[in-house]
Design a protein around this motif. Structure first.
Motif, mmCIF file in Angstrom:
data_model
loop_
_atom_site.group_PDB
_atom_site.id
_atom_site.type_symbol
_atom_site.label_atom_id
_atom_site.label_comp_id
_atom_site.label_asym_id
_atom_site.label_seq_id
_atom_site.Cartn_x
_atom_site.Cartn_y
_atom_site.Cartn_z
ATOM 1 N N GLU A 1 32.654 10.735 37.314
ATOM 2 C CA GLU A 1 34.011 11.282 37.431
ATOM 3 C C GLU A 1 34.867 10.789 36.279
ATOM 4 O O GLU A 1 34.717 9.660 35.824
ATOM 5 C CB GLU A 1 34.643 10.860 38.757
ATOM 6 C CG GLU A 1 34.014 11.519 39.947
ATOM 7 C CD GLU A 1 34.731 11.203 41.248
ATOM 8 O OE1 GLU A 1 35.866 10.691 41.200
ATOM 9 O OE2 GLU A 1 34.144 11.468 42.303
ATOM 10 N N ARG B 1 28.559 21.439 33.194
ATOM 11 C CA ARG B 1 29.399 21.935 34.292
ATOM 12 C C ARG B 1 30.061 20.782 35.028
ATOM 13 O O ARG B 1 29.426 19.773 35.331
ATOM 14 C CB ARG B 1 28.561 22.764 35.264
ATOM 15 C CG ARG B 1 28.099 24.041 34.603
ATOM 16 C CD ARG B 1 27.432 24.946 35.573
ATOM 17 N NE ARG B 1 27.099 26.202 34.891
ATOM 18 C CZ ARG B 1 26.739 27.282 35.523
ATOM 19 N NH1 ARG B 1 26.651 27.296 36.826
ATOM 20 N NH2 ARG B 1 26.461 28.369 34.835
ATOM 21 N N TRP B 2 31.352 20.977 35.314
ATOM 22 C CA TRP B 2 32.167 19.961 35.973
ATOM 23 C C TRP B 2 32.926 20.592 37.128
ATOM 24 O O TRP B 2 33.506 21.663 36.984
ATOM 25 C CB TRP B 2 33.170 19.376 34.980
ATOM 26 C CG TRP B 2 32.521 18.645 33.846
ATOM 27 C CD1 TRP B 2 31.942 19.191 32.742
ATOM 28 C CD2 TRP B 2 32.377 17.238 33.715
ATOM 29 N NE1 TRP B 2 31.452 18.204 31.929
ATOM 30 C CE2 TRP B 2 31.712 16.991 32.498
ATOM 31 C CE3 TRP B 2 32.758 16.155 34.509
ATOM 32 C CZ2 TRP B 2 31.422 15.704 32.068
ATOM 33 C CZ3 TRP B 2 32.472 14.883 34.069
ATOM 34 C CH2 TRP B 2 31.798 14.668 32.863
ATOM 35 N N GLN B 3 32.951 19.923 38.266
ATOM 36 C CA GLN B 3 33.698 20.386 39.433
ATOM 37 C C GLN B 3 35.102 19.788 39.375
ATOM 38 O O GLN B 3 35.271 18.606 39.086
ATOM 39 C CB GLN B 3 33.005 19.956 40.713
ATOM 40 C CG GLN B 3 33.730 20.431 41.956
ATOM 41 C CD GLN B 3 33.041 20.007 43.233
ATOM 42 O OE1 GLN B 3 32.140 19.175 43.212
ATOM 43 N NE2 GLN B 3 33.460 20.574 44.326
ATOM 44 N N THR C 1 34.659 29.353 42.994
ATOM 45 C CA THR C 1 33.911 29.257 44.239
ATOM 46 C C THR C 1 34.690 29.923 45.350
ATOM 47 O O THR C 1 35.911 30.006 45.300
ATOM 48 C CB THR C 1 33.635 27.781 44.598
ATOM 49 O OG1 THR C 1 34.875 27.094 44.685
ATOM 50 C CG2 THR C 1 32.760 27.107 43.571
ATOM 51 N N THR D 1 28.466 17.809 37.506
ATOM 52 C CA THR D 1 27.552 18.331 38.526
ATOM 53 C C THR D 1 26.131 17.822 38.308
ATOM 54 O O THR D 1 25.296 17.943 39.201
ATOM 55 C CB THR D 1 27.551 19.872 38.542
ATOM 56 O OG1 THR D 1 27.183 20.350 37.246
ATOM 57 C CG2 THR D 1 28.906 20.407 38.933
ATOM 58 N N LEU E 1 37.699 15.437 37.112
ATOM 59 C CA LEU E 1 36.479 16.238 37.086
ATOM 60 C C LEU E 1 35.283 15.391 37.479
ATOM 61 O O LEU E 1 35.249 14.194 37.204
ATOM 62 C CB LEU E 1 36.247 16.805 35.679
ATOM 63 C CG LEU E 1 37.384 17.614 35.062
ATOM 64 C CD1 LEU E 1 37.041 17.968 33.623
ATOM 65 C CD2 LEU E 1 37.663 18.855 35.859
ATOM 66 N N ARG E 2 34.286 16.036 38.130
ATOM 67 C CA ARG E 2 33.028 15.375 38.475
ATOM 68 C C ARG E 2 31.887 16.162 37.851
ATOM 69 O O ARG E 2 31.778 17.373 38.056
ATOM 70 C CB ARG E 2 32.838 15.313 39.978
ATOM 71 C CG ARG E 2 31.499 14.663 40.364
ATOM 72 C CD ARG E 2 31.213 14.676 41.852
ATOM 73 N NE ARG E 2 32.160 13.820 42.534
ATOM 74 C CZ ARG E 2 32.702 14.121 43.714
ATOM 75 N NH1 ARG E 2 32.414 15.243 44.321
ATOM 76 N NH2 ARG E 2 33.545 13.288 44.277
ATOM 77 N N GLY F 1 38.186 22.782 43.358
ATOM 78 C CA GLY F 1 36.962 23.407 43.861
ATOM 79 C C GLY F 1 36.267 24.280 42.836
ATOM 80 O O GLY F 1 35.090 24.585 43.001
ATOM 81 N N ASP F 2 36.980 24.689 41.775
ATOM 82 C CA ASP F 2 36.356 25.485 40.715
ATOM 83 C C ASP F 2 35.342 24.635 39.969
ATOM 84 O O ASP F 2 35.430 23.402 39.939
ATOM 85 C CB ASP F 2 37.395 25.986 39.707
ATOM 86 C CG ASP F 2 38.293 27.063 40.266
ATOM 87 O OD1 ASP F 2 38.009 27.574 41.357
ATOM 88 O OD2 ASP F 2 39.292 27.387 39.593
ATOM 89 N N VAL F 3 34.391 25.283 39.330
ATOM 90 C CA VAL F 3 33.437 24.614 38.452
ATOM 91 C C VAL F 3 33.735 25.105 37.037
ATOM 92 O O VAL F 3 33.809 26.308 36.798
ATOM 93 C CB VAL F 3 31.981 24.917 38.859
ATOM 94 C CG1 VAL F 3 31.008 24.304 37.869
ATOM 95 C CG2 VAL F 3 31.709 24.397 40.258
ATOM 96 N N ALA G 1 37.478 27.788 47.134
ATOM 97 C CA ALA G 1 38.523 27.174 46.305
ATOM 98 C C ALA G 1 39.899 27.382 46.939
ATOM 99 O O ALA G 1 40.210 28.447 47.440
ATOM 100 C CB ALA G 1 38.504 27.769 44.901
#
Length: 64
Positions: free
Chosen positions: A41, A21-23, A59, A36, A33-34, A6-8, A62
């Protein structure tokens, strides 16, 4: 390094779409990672991902 689902993460290098930035979707030996920006992914080994992190954006939702 304390990275949770859940962190970015803000990475040192930008993705070709222009976003840095990656979630975080999964943690363990590999990170999933995805992006943003475009939604792409990828899986990265933990060691490589931790080296490339510039900043962790925590977040509220998280998981611990």
């Amino acid at each position: 390094m304390d990275i949770r689902v859940g962190d970015v993460l803000e990475l040192k290098k930008e993705h070709p779409c222009g976003s840095a930035r990656w979630q975080v979707l999964r943690v363990g030996m590999d990170f999933r990672l995805r992006c943003t920006g475009c939604g792409h992914e990828l899986m990265l080994p933990r060691s490589k991902a931790e080296k490339s992190v510039k900043k962790i954006i925590r977040t509220e939702g998280a998981q611990e």
